[in-house]
Design a protein around this motif. Sequence first.
Motif, PDB file in Angstrom:
ATOM      1  N   PRO A   1      23.315  34.973  34.604  1.00 53.57           N
ATOM      2  CA  PRO A   1      22.525  35.952  35.356  1.00 53.57           C
ATOM      3  C   PRO A   1      21.687  36.879  34.479  1.00 53.57           C
ATOM      4  O   PRO A   1      20.866  37.615  34.971  1.00 53.57           O
ATOM      5  CB  PRO A   1      23.602  36.759  36.081  1.00 53.57           C
ATOM      6  CG  PRO A   1      24.802  36.677  35.178  1.00 53.57           C
ATOM      7  CD  PRO A   1      24.689  35.406  34.397  1.00 53.57           C
ATOM      8  N   HIS A   2      21.903  36.837  33.189  1.00 48.97           N
ATOM      9  CA  HIS A   2      21.351  37.923  32.389  1.00 48.97           C
ATOM     10  C   HIS A   2      20.117  37.506  31.598  1.00 48.97           C
ATOM     11  O   HIS A   2      19.830  36.333  31.404  1.00 48.97           O
ATOM     12  CB  HIS A   2      22.401  38.425  31.409  1.00 48.97           C
ATOM     13  CG  HIS A   2      22.909  37.341  30.507  1.00 48.97           C
ATOM     14  ND1 HIS A   2      22.212  36.917  29.417  1.00 48.97           N
ATOM     15  CD2 HIS A   2      24.026  36.592  30.573  1.00 48.97           C
ATOM     16  CE1 HIS A   2      22.897  35.953  28.831  1.00 48.97           C
ATOM     17  NE2 HIS A   2      23.989  35.734  29.500  1.00 48.97           N
TER      18      HIS A   2
ATOM     19  N   VAL B   1      43.074  36.639  38.879  1.00 50.43           N
ATOM     20  CA  VAL B   1      42.179  36.583  37.720  1.00 50.43           C
ATOM     21  C   VAL B   1      40.725  36.734  38.166  1.00 50.43           C
ATOM     22  O   VAL B   1      39.949  37.494  37.586  1.00 50.43           O
ATOM     23  CB  VAL B   1      42.378  35.255  36.947  1.00 50.43           C
ATOM     24  CG1 VAL B   1      41.277  35.057  35.927  1.00 50.43           C
ATOM     25  CG2 VAL B   1      43.741  35.241  36.261  1.00 50.43           C
ATOM     26  N   GLY B   2      40.383  36.018  39.232  1.00 48.90           N
ATOM     27  CA  GLY B   2      38.993  35.983  39.702  1.00 48.90           C
ATOM     28  C   GLY B   2      38.427  37.358  39.998  1.00 48.90           C
ATOM     29  O   GLY B   2      37.316  37.685  39.575  1.00 48.90           O
ATOM     30  N   GLU B   3      39.211  38.198  40.686  1.00 48.30           N
ATOM     31  CA  GLU B   3      38.696  39.512  41.084  1.00 48.30           C
ATOM     32  C   GLU B   3      38.379  40.379  39.866  1.00 48.30           C
ATOM     33  O   GLU B   3      37.417  41.139  39.869  1.00 48.30           O
ATOM     34  CB  GLU B   3      39.695  40.228  42.014  1.00 48.30           C
ATOM     35  CG  GLU B   3      41.019  40.603  41.355  1.00 48.30           C
ATOM     36  CD  GLU B   3      42.079  41.086  42.358  1.00 48.30           C
ATOM     37  OE1 GLU B   3      42.562  42.208  42.203  1.00 48.30           O
ATOM     38  OE2 GLU B   3      42.404  40.326  43.297  1.00 48.30           O
TER      39      GLU B   3
ATOM     40  N   LYS C   1      31.993  40.947  35.211  1.00 49.98           N
ATOM     41  CA  LYS C   1      30.633  40.403  35.302  1.00 49.98           C
ATOM     42  C   LYS C   1      29.668  41.430  35.878  1.00 49.98           C
ATOM     43  O   LYS C   1      28.535  41.583  35.423  1.00 49.98           O
ATOM     44  CB  LYS C   1      30.619  39.166  36.216  1.00 49.98           C
ATOM     45  CG  LYS C   1      30.976  37.890  35.509  1.00 49.98           C
ATOM     46  CD  LYS C   1      30.793  36.705  36.445  1.00 49.98           C
ATOM     47  CE  LYS C   1      31.490  35.482  35.865  1.00 49.98           C
ATOM     48  NZ  LYS C   1      31.521  34.348  36.809  1.00 49.98           N
ATOM     49  N   GLU C   2      30.136  42.124  36.894  1.00 43.13           N
ATOM     50  CA  GLU C   2      29.328  43.136  37.568  1.00 43.13           C
ATOM     51  C   GLU C   2      28.928  44.239  36.582  1.00 43.13           C
ATOM     52  O   GLU C   2      27.776  44.661  36.521  1.00 43.13           O
ATOM     53  CB  GLU C   2      30.164  43.711  38.719  1.00 43.13           C
ATOM     54  CG  GLU C   2      29.382  44.351  39.839  1.00 43.13           C
ATOM     55  CD  GLU C   2      28.290  43.454  40.412  1.00 43.13           C
ATOM     56  OE1 GLU C   2      28.533  42.236  40.562  1.00 43.13           O
ATOM     57  OE2 GLU C   2      27.196  43.983  40.684  1.00 43.13           O
TER      58      GLU C   2
ATOM     59  N   GLU D   1      24.742  48.712  30.088  1.00 39.44           N
ATOM     60  CA  GLU D   1      24.770  50.104  29.643  1.00 39.44           C
ATOM     61  C   GLU D   1      25.499  50.267  28.325  1.00 39.44           C
ATOM     62  O   GLU D   1      25.345  51.250  27.626  1.00 39.44           O
ATOM     63  CB  GLU D   1      25.446  50.975  30.716  1.00 39.44           C
ATOM     64  CG  GLU D   1      24.503  51.307  31.849  1.00 39.44           C
ATOM     65  CD  GLU D   1      25.217  51.954  33.013  1.00 39.44           C
ATOM     66  OE1 GLU D   1      26.426  52.241  32.874  1.00 39.44           O
ATOM     67  OE2 GLU D   1      24.568  52.153  34.048  1.00 39.44           O
ATOM     68  N   MET D   2      26.342  49.295  28.038  1.00 41.36           N
ATOM     69  CA  MET D   2      27.124  49.417  26.804  1.00 41.36           C
ATOM     70  C   MET D   2      27.310  48.032  26.209  1.00 41.36           C
ATOM     71  O   MET D   2      27.139  47.021  26.878  1.00 41.36           O
ATOM     72  CB  MET D   2      28.494  50.025  27.127  1.00 41.36           C
ATOM     73  CG  MET D   2      29.205  49.244  28.182  1.00 41.36           C
ATOM     74  SD  MET D   2      30.617  50.111  28.837  1.00 41.36           S
ATOM     75  CE  MET D   2      31.148  48.893  30.029  1.00 41.36           C
TER      76      MET D   2
END
Lengths: 280, 219
Positions: free
Chosen positions: A10-11, A203-205, A211-212, A218-219
């Motif tokens: 996505p990036h 794990v997924g959550e 990822k979000e 920002e860092m």
Amino acid sequence: MSNIQSTERPHTEAPIEGKDPIVRFKNISKSFGDLQVLNGVDFDLYPGERVAIIGPSGSGKTTMARLLMTLEEPTDGFIEVDGRQLWHKEVNGNFKKADEKHLHEVRGDIGMVFQHFHLFPHMTVLKNLMEAPIKVKGMSKAKAREEALAMLEKVGMAGFADQYPARLSGGQQQRVAIARALVMHPKVMLFDEPTSALDPETVGEVLEVIKEIAKDREMAMLLITHEMSFARDIADRIAFFDEGKIQEEGPPSQLLNEPKTERLGEFLHRFGIDGKGHNV
Amino acid sequence: MIWDWQYAFEILPRLLKVAHVTITATLGAFVVAMILGLVLAFARRSTNRLLSGVTYFVVEFIRSTPPFVQLFFLFFVMPQFGITMGALMTGILGLGIHYSTFLSEVYRAGIDSVDKGQWEAATALNFTSRQKWVHIILPQAIRPIIPVMGNYLITLFKETPMLLGITVVEMLSQAQIIGSQSFRYTEPITMVGIFFLILSYGASLLVKRIELRMDINRR
């Protein structure tokens, strides 16, 4: 058979050109008694960059994060954070061992998420997030509360503000721990195997939350992980650690698809990825 | 009949008149023990080997000698070095110091029981050493040791009669004085026993409540 090359990256590419590294490891070594864990590591991390560190257990990857978080002291070498020495103080051109006051000043730039969460069990979720901003940064209670609630919202834990950690599942605790580190707004965030202690179904959550966060850029993020597909999706660069050294590093596509060293090839094979980036 | 109710009621006011001495001595000494015990626990954990070593020696010395001897020493010997205190004050300090050595070991156990990860998380959030102790470690260290501290409180309470040795008249010694005047010991001694029973039991209920209140697994 699916190719390891993901289409959902996505990036944008890491915006590192022309920037000074936010973290710089120079010839870092660390031994515990006779056991040499790190053996002359050189490593740079740039602002906003996301680097995944992979490698077998005991290869020294966790130790690297712990040195940066000042939980362990390096035996040799230098670590710079945002241009400042972390473990040393410069006095008249000489390097002296840093005292706690110096460490306190510099480590404010670093945040860490632990494998076993380490939430404060005697505080509610909300209090876990408010304590450091109030006590360490001198933030007002009202402001700290507002920020804490916003951060809980972000990790999907807003409904649990008044619960105690013992009541939460591992995945929920880890999401709170991530929020607790985020409210300090570090320039560099360390994730030390954040999903290794979790039940498979949670794990997924946690990965979704990370990822979000990664999207914001920002860092800088240093991710120590065994989740190969996650590393591929999220990282700008992957570093492969073995025997106390970075054996190989590069963009995920290159590192996972065309491992140069035999060691990395073998390591990837164990995760079901063959030398050509295919799942086997 | 051995038990004389009328006599019992007659002497009750005289016994209750010194009840506050027993209670003051107990609570005062326990506060001293709690504070000094924490100081000793910190000194013992110090990275300074001299401080830690000396503390170890002091704790072992005080723990291994009878509190009665210590009280006696404080009350009768210290004045010769120019240090004079009231009898009750000496009693509070003496018992407090004696019990602080036990409580310091209890604190140490409590502190050691806090998971190492709690220190690391606190460091990662950049708390100062003092903040780590006050806000993160001690609240977790105290919780599991409350029952043990409650035991020491009750033991201390029951040992206050030894203060007679340094002229402090508390309930049991008052009962003996009353008995020696009338040659009737059964009533005063029994009444003091019941008084101790009621307060000890009350204290243990209180400790239980505090324990439940601080048990995070029940929240």
